[in-house]
Write a protein that holds these residues in place. Structure first.
Motif, PDB file in Angstrom:
ATOM      1  N   ALA A 135      24.591  49.809  48.452  1.00  0.00           N
ATOM      2  CA  ALA A 135      25.847  50.006  47.721  1.00  0.00           C
ATOM      3  C   ALA A 135      26.871  48.913  48.019  1.00  0.00           C
ATOM      4  CB  ALA A 135      26.430  51.385  48.050  1.00  0.00           C
ATOM      5  N   GLU A 136      26.964  48.454  49.264  1.00  0.00           N
ATOM      6  CA  GLU A 136      27.950  47.429  49.609  1.00  0.00           C
ATOM      7  C   GLU A 136      27.645  46.119  48.890  1.00  0.00           C
ATOM      8  OE1 GLU A 136      31.233  45.577  51.707  1.00  0.00           O
ATOM      9  OE2 GLU A 136      30.723  47.562  50.950  1.00  0.00           O
ATOM     10  N   ARG A 139      28.753  46.460  45.296  1.00  0.00           N
ATOM     11  CA  ARG A 139      30.207  46.335  45.160  1.00  0.00           C
ATOM     12  C   ARG A 139      30.630  44.877  45.245  1.00  0.00           C
ATOM     13  NH1 ARG A 139      34.406  45.268  47.920  1.00  0.00           N
ATOM     14  NH2 ARG A 139      33.263  45.073  49.888  1.00  0.00           N
ATOM     15  N   ALA A 142      29.765  43.151  42.010  1.00  0.00           N
ATOM     16  CA  ALA A 142      30.686  43.514  40.927  1.00  0.00           C
ATOM     17  C   ALA A 142      32.024  42.806  41.085  1.00  0.00           C
ATOM     18  CB  ALA A 142      30.883  45.024  40.895  1.00  0.00           C
ATOM     19  N   ASP A 143      32.558  42.809  42.305  1.00  0.00           N
ATOM     20  CA  ASP A 143      33.839  42.137  42.552  1.00  0.00           C
ATOM     21  C   ASP A 143      33.740  40.639  42.263  1.00  0.00           C
ATOM     22  OD1 ASP A 143      34.907  44.554  43.310  1.00  0.00           O
ATOM     23  OD2 ASP A 143      34.834  44.152  45.462  1.00  0.00           O
TER      24      ASP A 143
END
Length: 338
Positions: A135-136, A139, A142-143
Motif C-alpha cells: 500500500a505504501e 500511495r 499515486a502522489d
C-alpha cells in the motif's frame, strides 16, 4: 548511462548493478507483453528503442546503499521506468514530435489517439506492478503521478500565458517558479526512483529521506542540463533536434535569463524568444544569439550549483562504493550541459 559508465562504481558494484539492469529489462518486457500482437508491439516501441534507463539505474544504486537489489527492487524500478515511458508517449503527442530515441515517435507511427491510449495502458501497467509492493508503494506512485502531471500542466500554462515571463522585476520570481515546476515535472519521478531503491533495499528512514531529497534535486539538474543541451547541442551529437524548446516557445532557464537582460543589444534576441519560433531562419538566428549570450553561462552556473546541492546531501550518508557512485552520477548528469 549504463552501470559500466559510472566512474564511482567499483568492479563488484558495477557487476551487481549491470545484472540488476538486465533483470529490469527482462521484467519490463514480461509485464508489457499482451495477447494482442499490435498492443504488445506498441507497448514496447519506445522501450526497445533504447534510452539511458537512468531511473532504474538510480533505483538499483540506491538499493546498494542498503542491502542491495532483489526482485522487489526490480519491480520498483520497472514501475518507475514504465511511468517514465508512458509520459514519453503523451509528451510526443503534445509536442507533435516525429522522432524519439532515433526512431519514429509513437504518435508518428500509430497516430495521436493510439499513442495516448498506449501511454495510458503503460501507466496502468506501472500501477499494477507497484501494487505488488504494498500500500505504501501504491500511495507513493499515486502522489508521484499527481506531481508529474501537475508540473507538466504548470509548465505548459506558464509558457503559454505570458510570452514576456522572466522580464523586468518579475525575473527572479519566474526563475524560482520554473525550478519549482521542474521539481514536479521531472524531479518527482526521479525522487521516487531513489526512494523505492532505498525503501526496498532495507535502508533506515533517515537514509530513505536523504536519498529521496537527493533524487529530486538530481532530477532538477537532469532537466536543466536538457534545457541547455536543447540550445547548445548539434543534432548529430545529441540525437535531438536543437531548438525544440525555442520552437515551442517554452520559457526554459536560458530563455528566462536572456529575457531578464537589460542590455539594449539584446533587443533582437528578446524579440525572437518572446514566443514560439516557427520560421527556420529565425530559429537558427535565435540559437546563434542565445548560444553566445551570458544567459547560457548563468544557466550552466545554476545547473552546477544544483548539482552541488545534490552532492552535499550525500555527505549525510556513510561512505560506501554505492554512495560514491551516486556522487559520480550527479557529475555525469551535470556535465552533459558543459
Amino acid at each position: 548511462m549504463s552501470a559500466a559508465s559510472i566512474p564511482g562504481a567499483d568492479e563488484e558494484l558495477t557487476a551487481r548493478v549491470s545484472d540488476g539492469l538486465e533483470r529490469v529489462s527482462a521484467r519490463l518486457e514480461e509485464v508489457v507483453d499482451h495477447d494482442d500482437p499490435f498492443v504488445a508491439e506498441a507497448n514496447l516501441h519506445l522501450a526497445r528503442a533504447g534510452g539511458k534507463r537512468f531511473r532504474p539505474l538510480l533505483t538499483l544504486l540506491a538499493s546498494e546503499v542498503g542491502d542491495g537489489w532483489d526482485e522487489r527492487v526490480v519491480d520498483a524500478a520497472v514501475g518507475v521506468e514504465l511511468t517514465h515511458l508512458a509520459s514519453l508517449y503523451h509528451d510526443d503527442v503534445m509536442d507533435e514530435a516525429d522522432l524519439r530515441r532515433g526512431v519514429s515517435s509513437a504518435n508518428a507511427r500509430y497516430g495521436n489517439s493510439t499513442a495516448i491510449l498506449v501511454g495510458d495502458l503503460l501507466f496502468g501497467t506501472a500501477s499494477s506492478v507497484v501494487a505488488g509492493l504494498g500500500a505504501e508503494a501504491v500511495r507513493i506512485q499515486a502522489d508521484t503521478f499527481v506531481r508529474l502531471c501537475a508540473g507538466q500542466i504548470r509548465d505548459d500554462r506558464q509558457s503559454a500565458a505570458d510570452p514576456t515571463l522572466g522580464a523586468g522585476e518579475g525575473h527572479d520570481a519566474a526563475v524560482e517558479a520554473y525550478l519549482s515546476i521542474l521539481a514536479d515535472k521531472t524531479g518527482a519521478l526521479i525522487a521516487t526512483a531513489a526512494r523505492y531503491g532505498a525503501m526496498f533495499g532495507g535502508c533506515d528512514e533517515r537514509t530513505v529521506r536523504t536519498l529521496t531529497d537527493y533524487g529530486e534535486t538530481l532530477g532538477v539538474v537532469f532537466q536543466l542540463a536538457d534545457d541547455l543541451l536543447d540550445v547548445a547541442s548539434e543534432a548529430d551529437a545529441s540525437g535531438k533536434t536543437p531548438g525544440t524548446d525555442l520552437r515551442e516557445g517554452k520559457a526554459t532557464l536560458p530563455v528566462l535569463y536572456a529575457r531578464g537582460s537589460t542590455d539594449p543589444a539584446d533587443a533582437r534576441l528578446q524579440e525572437l524568444i518572446a514566443g514560439p519560433i516557427q520560421d527556420p531562419a529565425e530559429l537558427a538566428e535565435a540559437l546563434d544569439l542565445l548560444r553566445a549570450h551570458p544567459a547560457m553561462t548563468e544557466a550552466r552556473e545554476r545547473t552546477l550549483a544544483m548539482a552541488g546541492q545534490a552532492r552535499a546531501l550525500l555527505e549525510e550518508l556513510d561512505p560506501s562504493p554505492a554512495v560514491e557512485a551516486l556522487r559520480a552520477l550527479v557529475d555525469g548528469v551535470a556535465d552533459r550541459s558543459s
